[in-house]
Design a protein around this motif. Structure first.
Motif, PDB file in Angstrom:
ATOM      1  N   GLY A   8       0.863  -1.198   0.138  1.00 50.70           N
ATOM      2  CA  GLY A   8      -0.102   0.211   0.009  1.00 50.70           C
ATOM      3  C   GLY A   8       0.788   1.122  -0.025  1.00 50.70           C
ATOM      4  O   GLY A   8       2.227   0.936  -0.233  1.00 50.70           O
ATOM      5  N   ILE A   9       0.196   2.405   0.181  1.00 53.98           N
ATOM      6  CA  ILE A   9       1.000   3.812   0.146  1.00 53.98           C
ATOM      7  C   ILE A   9       2.202   3.580   1.135  1.00 53.98           C
ATOM      8  O   ILE A   9       1.613   3.539   2.414  1.00 53.98           O
ATOM      9  CB  ILE A   9       0.340   4.822   0.387  1.00 53.98           C
ATOM     10  CG1 ILE A   9      -0.880   4.944  -0.831  1.00 53.98           C
ATOM     11  CG2 ILE A   9       0.838   6.009   0.482  1.00 53.98           C
ATOM     12  CD1 ILE A   9      -1.944   5.977  -0.635  1.00 53.98           C
ATOM     13  N   MET A  10       3.332   3.553   0.812  1.00 59.40           N
ATOM     14  CA  MET A  10       4.507   3.644   1.826  1.00 59.40           C
ATOM     15  C   MET A  10       4.263   2.490   2.872  1.00 59.40           C
ATOM     16  O   MET A  10       4.762   2.821   3.956  1.00 59.40           O
ATOM     17  CB  MET A  10       4.637   5.001   2.407  1.00 59.40           C
ATOM     18  CG  MET A  10       4.991   5.974   1.606  1.00 59.40           C
ATOM     19  SD  MET A  10       5.186   7.713   2.094  1.00 59.40           S
ATOM     20  CE  MET A  10       5.335   8.513   0.699  1.00 59.40           C
ATOM     21  N   THR A  11       3.870   1.323   2.370  1.00 58.28           N
ATOM     22  CA  THR A  11       3.498   0.137   3.364  1.00 58.28           C
ATOM     23  C   THR A  11       4.388  -0.976   2.673  1.00 58.28           C
ATOM     24  O   THR A  11       4.067  -1.226   1.344  1.00 58.28           O
ATOM     25  CB  THR A  11       2.397   0.075   3.615  1.00 58.28           C
ATOM     26  OG1 THR A  11       1.669   1.294   4.072  1.00 58.28           O
ATOM     27  CG2 THR A  11       1.995  -0.996   4.874  1.00 58.28           C
ATOM     28  N   THR A  12       5.079  -1.680   3.159  1.00 59.22           N
ATOM     29  CA  THR A  12       5.795  -2.810   2.492  1.00 59.22           C
ATOM     30  C   THR A  12       5.573  -4.030   3.697  1.00 59.22           C
ATOM     31  O   THR A  12       5.383  -3.952   4.773  1.00 59.22           O
ATOM     32  CB  THR A  12       7.456  -2.543   2.397  1.00 59.22           C
ATOM     33  OG1 THR A  12       8.069  -2.491   3.604  1.00 59.22           O
ATOM     34  CG2 THR A  12       7.526  -1.132   1.328  1.00 59.22           C
ATOM     35  N   ALA A  13       6.073  -5.216   3.057  1.00 59.05           N
ATOM     36  CA  ALA A  13       6.342  -6.342   3.903  1.00 59.05           C
ATOM     37  C   ALA A  13       7.429  -6.524   5.008  1.00 59.05           C
ATOM     38  O   ALA A  13       7.606  -7.470   5.742  1.00 59.05           O
ATOM     39  CB  ALA A  13       6.226  -7.573   2.862  1.00 59.05           C
TER      40      ALA A  13
END
Ligand SMILES: Cc1cc2nc3c(=O)[nH]c(=O)nc-3n(C[C@H](O)[C@H](O)[C@H](O)COP(=O)(O)OP(=O)(O)OC[C@H]3O[C@@H](n4cnc5c(N)ncnc54)[C@H](O)[C@@H]3O)c2cc1C
Length: 285
Positions: A156-161
């Protein structure tokens, strides 16, 4: 504005960096790479990390390697490293064609490829490259090493694993088979601005038809994504204007565009038609 106070750590080897991050991550410790996104957001106090673990002092993270796993891009390899092709394989030319669209030259001399992937701005060029080509992320922590496919990395927006205590130590890109065609097209308001919409297309030509087409879109949705509908149109077809048009329409019909101060969702959808078609045309030129 000045950043809020923080504790600065400058480990010189990877194990020390990983151990330090494990200690400080629960107290809002963050990795500092090129600083080209993190430092401005600290200066505006949008980010207030209590600890920074600077990985610029870690020996060996600035390496590019070519091997059976593709091109390995270490965590401290700067954007500017790609101004000249880093390999004779099509990937080298592709990265050179894209890098000039990222910010401005001084930012490209500090900002890092992996920092862009960790920051995960939906309009980041390297994030689009990673998803379109099928990059693999190498994430390291005190718990060991994890390999994460780009399509799972971006959430997502500026969201990673990435977990808070993980360092993205390397990104691996497939070098692309000889003869692979690529085309990149970006629309932004001014040179150096983030893209409002952009597309990256790759395919091989075999007996006059397109094989293994990849069409990635960035800046459009909450994360960069390949567009399956467009790729289904392209597979096994001749690279003709009518086919590109049909693929671009399929892409525009299937995206879920973001709406923000720069653009309405409808305008972005319209831009998808344009950037997808132009990226495909560029792949032929
Ligand atoms: C004026 C301006 C224009 C810009 N335009 C563009 C543009 O057009 N396209 C574009 O893509 N970018 C653009 N950028 C952003 C730039 O490319 C940054 O370099 C990039 O987003 C982040 O890389 P960095 O190495 O500077 O990371 P940093 O700023 O150091 O870090 C960013 C974030 O990622 C985390 N992080 C960084 N590296 C790692 C790692 N190895 N492991 C785990 N976490 C990590 C940090 O903790 C932080 O949360 C622009 C920046 C500016 C200031």
């Amino acid at each position: 504005m000045k950043p809020a106070p923080f504790v600065y750590h400058a480990p010189t080897d990877l194990n020390a960096a990983i151990a330090t991050l494990a200690q400080v991550a629960p107290a809002d410790g963050r990795v500092l790479a090129g600083g080209q996104s993190l430092v401005p957001s600290m200066a505006f106090r949008l980010a207030r990390p209590a600890h920074l673990v600077d990985i610029n002092t870690v020996i060996g993270l600035d390496r590019l390697t070519l091997g059976p796993d593709g091109l390995g891009i270490g965590a401290c390899v700067r954007h500017a490293a790609f101004h000249r092709p880093v390999t004779d394989a099509p990937l080298g030319a592709l990265l050179s064609a894209v890098v000039g669209h990222i910010a401005h030259y001084p930012i490209r001399t500090r900002g890092t490829f992996c920092g862009s992937l960790a920051h995960a701005d939906p309009a980041s060029e390297w994030c689009l490259v990673a998803v379109t080509l099928g990059a693999t992320m190498v994430a390291q922590s005190v718990r060991g090493t994890r390999l994460v496919a780009a399509a799972e990395h971006f959430q997502g927006i500026m969201t990673t694993a990435l977990e808070p205590d993980e360092i993205l130590t390397q990104a691996r890109l497939p070098v692309l088979a000889p003869g692979t065609r690529f085309g990149f097209y970006e629309f932004s308001r001014r040179a150096g601005d983030y893209a409002i919409a952009m597309a990256l297309a790759t395919f091989r030509l075999e007996q006059g038809v397109m094989v293994a087409p990849h069409l990635g879109l960035g800046g459009v949705e909450d994360r960069p994504r390949r567009n399956a509908a467009a790729e289904a149109v392209l597979e096994g077809r001749a690279p003709e204007a009518a086919v590109f048009h049909q693929a671009a329409e399929a892409a525009a019909a299937t995206v879920e565009p973001l709406e923000d101060l720069q653009s309405s969702a409808d305008y972005r959808r319209d831009l998808v038609r344009v950037v997808a078609r132009r990226a495909l045309e560029r792949a032929l030129s």
